[in-house]
Design a protein around this motif. Structure first.
Motif, PDB file in Angstrom:
ATOM      1  N   ASN A  57       0.704  -0.971  -0.009  1.00  0.00           N
ATOM      2  CA  ASN A  57       0.003   0.072  -0.053  1.00  0.00           C
ATOM      3  C   ASN A  57       0.810   1.376   0.065  1.00  0.00           C
ATOM      4  OD1 ASN A  57      -1.801  -2.082   2.154  1.00  0.00           O
ATOM      5  ND2 ASN A  57      -2.931  -0.995   0.390  1.00  0.00           N
ATOM      6  N   VAL A  58       1.972   1.276   0.808  1.00  0.00           N
ATOM      7  CA  VAL A  58       2.731   2.393   0.959  1.00  0.00           C
ATOM      8  C   VAL A  58       3.514   2.605  -0.486  1.00  0.00           C
ATOM      9  CG1 VAL A  58       4.961   3.475   2.041  1.00  0.00           C
ATOM     10  CG2 VAL A  58       3.153   2.233   3.404  1.00  0.00           C
ATOM     11  N   TYR A  59       4.191   1.503  -0.974  1.00  0.00           N
ATOM     12  CA  TYR A  59       4.941   1.547  -2.228  1.00  0.00           C
ATOM     13  C   TYR A  59       3.984   2.240  -3.472  1.00  0.00           C
ATOM     14  CZ  TYR A  59       8.220  -1.540  -0.010  1.00  0.00           C
ATOM     15  OH  TYR A  59       9.052  -2.176   0.927  1.00  0.00           O
ATOM     16  N   LYS A  60       2.780   1.911  -3.450  1.00  0.00           N
ATOM     17  CA  LYS A  60       1.871   2.069  -4.564  1.00  0.00           C
ATOM     18  C   LYS A  60       1.313   3.359  -4.433  1.00  0.00           C
ATOM     19  CE  LYS A  60       0.285  -2.535  -6.029  1.00  0.00           C
ATOM     20  NZ  LYS A  60      -0.564  -2.846  -7.081  1.00  0.00           N
ATOM     21  N   PHE A  61       1.255   3.758  -2.940  1.00  0.00           N
ATOM     22  CA  PHE A  61       0.940   5.497  -2.896  1.00  0.00           C
ATOM     23  C   PHE A  61       1.963   6.323  -3.455  1.00  0.00           C
ATOM     24  CE2 PHE A  61       0.910   9.099  -0.135  1.00  0.00           C
ATOM     25  CZ  PHE A  61      -0.571   9.663  -0.269  1.00  0.00           C
ATOM     26  N   VAL A  62       3.212   5.812  -2.693  1.00  0.00           N
ATOM     27  CA  VAL A  62       4.402   6.620  -3.288  1.00  0.00           C
ATOM     28  C   VAL A  62       4.742   6.823  -4.689  1.00  0.00           C
ATOM     29  CG1 VAL A  62       6.765   7.194  -2.889  1.00  0.00           C
ATOM     30  CG2 VAL A  62       5.410   6.347  -0.865  1.00  0.00           C
ATOM     31  N   ALA A  63       4.217   5.677  -5.357  1.00  0.00           N
ATOM     32  CA  ALA A  63       4.653   5.500  -6.728  1.00  0.00           C
ATOM     33  C   ALA A  63       3.751   6.499  -7.576  1.00  0.00           C
ATOM     34  CB  ALA A  63       4.456   4.198  -7.171  1.00  0.00           C
ATOM     35  N   ARG A  64       2.420   6.588  -7.102  1.00  0.00           N
ATOM     36  CA  ARG A  64       1.467   7.432  -7.659  1.00  0.00           C
ATOM     37  C   ARG A  64       1.999   8.791  -7.450  1.00  0.00           C
ATOM     38  NH1 ARG A  64      -2.032   3.400  -6.281  1.00  0.00           N
ATOM     39  NH2 ARG A  64      -2.617   4.017  -4.247  1.00  0.00           N
ATOM     40  N   GLN A  65       2.368   9.383  -6.129  1.00  0.00           N
ATOM     41  CA  GLN A  65       2.823  10.434  -5.866  1.00  0.00           C
ATOM     42  C   GLN A  65       4.102  11.002  -6.539  1.00  0.00           C
ATOM     43  OE1 GLN A  65       1.224  12.810  -3.866  1.00  0.00           O
ATOM     44  NE2 GLN A  65      -0.334  11.127  -3.912  1.00  0.00           N
ATOM     45  N   CYS A  66       4.863  10.147  -6.932  1.00  0.00           N
ATOM     46  CA  CYS A  66       6.125  10.112  -7.693  1.00  0.00           C
ATOM     47  C   CYS A  66       5.677  10.083  -9.309  1.00  0.00           C
ATOM     48  CB  CYS A  66       7.176   9.109  -7.389  1.00  0.00           C
ATOM     49  SG  CYS A  66       7.734   9.274  -5.902  1.00  0.00           S
ATOM     50  N   SER A  67       4.473   9.982  -9.892  1.00  0.00           N
ATOM     51  CA  SER A  67       4.419   9.780 -11.097  1.00  0.00           C
ATOM     52  C   SER A  67       4.727  11.121 -11.896  1.00  0.00           C
ATOM     53  CB  SER A  67       2.799   9.238 -11.423  1.00  0.00           C
ATOM     54  OG  SER A  67       2.089  10.324 -11.016  1.00  0.00           O
ATOM     55  N   GLN A  68       4.797  12.232 -10.943  1.00  0.00           N
ATOM     56  CA  GLN A  68       5.045  13.602 -11.574  1.00  0.00           C
ATOM     57  C   GLN A  68       6.438  13.703 -12.178  1.00  0.00           C
ATOM     58  OE1 GLN A  68       5.256  16.564  -8.432  1.00  0.00           O
ATOM     59  NE2 GLN A  68       4.562  14.944  -7.075  1.00  0.00           N
ATOM     60  N   PHE A  69       7.194  12.500 -11.783  1.00  0.00           N
ATOM     61  CA  PHE A  69       8.775  12.977 -11.934  1.00  0.00           C
ATOM     62  C   PHE A  69       8.954  11.635 -13.288  1.00  0.00           C
ATOM     63  CE2 PHE A  69       8.800  12.965  -7.147  1.00  0.00           C
ATOM     64  CZ  PHE A  69       8.861  14.449  -7.233  1.00  0.00           C
ATOM     65  N   PRO A  70       9.168  12.266 -14.403  1.00  0.00           N
ATOM     66  CA  PRO A  70       9.311  11.375 -15.514  1.00  0.00           C
ATOM     67  C   PRO A  70      10.367  10.351 -15.537  1.00  0.00           C
ATOM     68  CG  PRO A  70       9.648  13.730 -16.072  1.00  0.00           C
ATOM     69  CD  PRO A  70       9.461  13.544 -14.660  1.00  0.00           C
ATOM     70  N   ASN A  71      11.381  10.712 -14.771  1.00  0.00           N
ATOM     71  CA  ASN A  71      12.656   9.923 -14.591  1.00  0.00           C
ATOM     72  C   ASN A  71      12.570   8.785 -13.515  1.00  0.00           C
ATOM     73  OD1 ASN A  71      12.779  12.028 -12.628  1.00  0.00           O
ATOM     74  ND2 ASN A  71      15.145  12.118 -12.810  1.00  0.00           N
ATOM     75  N   VAL A  72      11.589   8.539 -12.879  1.00  0.00           N
ATOM     76  CA  VAL A  72      11.394   7.661 -11.931  1.00  0.00           C
ATOM     77  C   VAL A  72      10.639   6.572 -12.282  1.00  0.00           C
ATOM     78  CG1 VAL A  72      10.750   7.288  -9.502  1.00  0.00           C
ATOM     79  CG2 VAL A  72      11.795   9.378 -10.191  1.00  0.00           C
ATOM     80  N   LYS A  73      11.044   5.172 -12.045  1.00  0.00           N
ATOM     81  CA  LYS A  73      10.183   4.126 -12.416  1.00  0.00           C
ATOM     82  C   LYS A  73      10.254   3.351 -10.999  1.00  0.00           C
ATOM     83  CE  LYS A  73       9.984   0.045 -15.311  1.00  0.00           C
ATOM     84  NZ  LYS A  73      10.284  -0.522 -16.527  1.00  0.00           N
ATOM     85  N   PHE A  74       8.880   2.760 -10.851  1.00  0.00           N
ATOM     86  CA  PHE A  74       8.832   1.842  -9.347  1.00  0.00           C
ATOM     87  C   PHE A  74       8.739   0.528 -10.117  1.00  0.00           C
ATOM     88  CE2 PHE A  74       8.402   5.532  -7.015  1.00  0.00           C
ATOM     89  CZ  PHE A  74       8.483   5.269  -5.699  1.00  0.00           C
ATOM     90  N   HIS A  75       9.286  -0.601  -9.158  1.00  0.00           N
ATOM     91  CA  HIS A  75       9.201  -1.814  -9.517  1.00  0.00           C
ATOM     92  C   HIS A  75       8.543  -2.439  -8.417  1.00  0.00           C
ATOM     93  CE1 HIS A  75      11.829  -1.549 -12.881  1.00  0.00           C
ATOM     94  NE2 HIS A  75      12.425  -0.750 -12.313  1.00  0.00           N
ATOM     95  N   ILE A  76       7.388  -2.796  -8.306  1.00  0.00           N
ATOM     96  CA  ILE A  76       6.587  -3.324  -7.087  1.00  0.00           C
ATOM     97  C   ILE A  76       6.005  -4.746  -7.523  1.00  0.00           C
ATOM     98  CG2 ILE A  76       4.510  -3.071  -5.548  1.00  0.00           C
ATOM     99  CD1 ILE A  76       4.710   0.179  -6.417  1.00  0.00           C
ATOM    100  N   PRO A  77       6.730  -5.839  -7.078  1.00  0.00           N
ATOM    101  CA  PRO A  77       6.198  -7.112  -7.676  1.00  0.00           C
ATOM    102  C   PRO A  77       5.236  -7.762  -6.697  1.00  0.00           C
ATOM    103  CG  PRO A  77       8.200  -7.374  -6.473  1.00  0.00           C
ATOM    104  CD  PRO A  77       7.885  -5.821  -6.730  1.00  0.00           C
TER     105      PRO A  77
END
Length: 174
Positions: A57-77
């Motif tokens: 839950n925390v990882y997905k929330f932060v990934a959504r918040q960081c979607s504004q940064f085009p150079n960031v990619k989250f890997h949540i397996p």
């Protein structure tokens, strides 16, 4: 728990935000532990569907918040372990208490269990590529172990001094 999740999310967001301004590309690799399990889903130890817990839950929330940064990619397996490309090598990242048979590095036979796990995953080609490094948490027992076939990294605890840490011999050490 709500305050811990909020603080973790804020801390991770701040780190990613800082790194995204300093580097052209950032990959954030996420792996759940065992303390963030949802006790309704996993009343005991989470041995399957480990991703179905509060960390995700925390990882997905932060990934959504960081979607504004085009150079960031989250890997949540949705897997108990994942292969992380690290320079020209493959590192296996796992929490350490489900996918591999590991012992705490300071336990009797502990370091040998890590070397044996590295041998086994490569002999079985379990992850579809050669693994040169295993990175795992869970043991609150930090160590870097060098073997002829690679390196193993036991991530130490990042928690304040508590009863569990003191029992394991880590008083006032994070």
């Amino acid at each position: 728990l709500a305050e811990q999740m909020d603080a973790a999310g804020y801390f991770i967001f701040c780190v990613v935000q800082f790194l995204s301004s300093a580097y052209p590309s950032i990959d954030v690799w996420c792996e759940p532990g065992n303390h963030g399990r949802n006790k309704i889903t996993h009343p005991g130890r989470a041995t399957s569907s480990k991703w179905n817990g509060f960390e995700t839950n925390v990882y997905k929330f932060v990934a959504r918040q960081c979607s504004q940064f085009p150079n960031v990619k989250f890997h949540i397996p949705r897997a108990p372990a994942l292969v992380v490309p690290l320079f020209s090598h493959n590192a296996l990242m796992t929490h350490g208490d489900t996918d591999l048979k590991l012992k705490a590095p300071s336990a009797s036979g502990g370091k040998a269990s890590w070397g044996a796990a590295l041998d086994k995953v490569n002999a079985e080609n379990r992850y579809g590529c050669p693994i040169q490094m295993i990175m795992a948490g869970h043991y609150h027992d930090p160590d870097v172990m060098y073997f002829g076939n690679g390196v193993c990294l036991a991530n130490g605890a990042l928690v304040p001094d508590n009863g569990h840490a003191r029992t394991a011999g880590y008083s006032s050490v994070c």
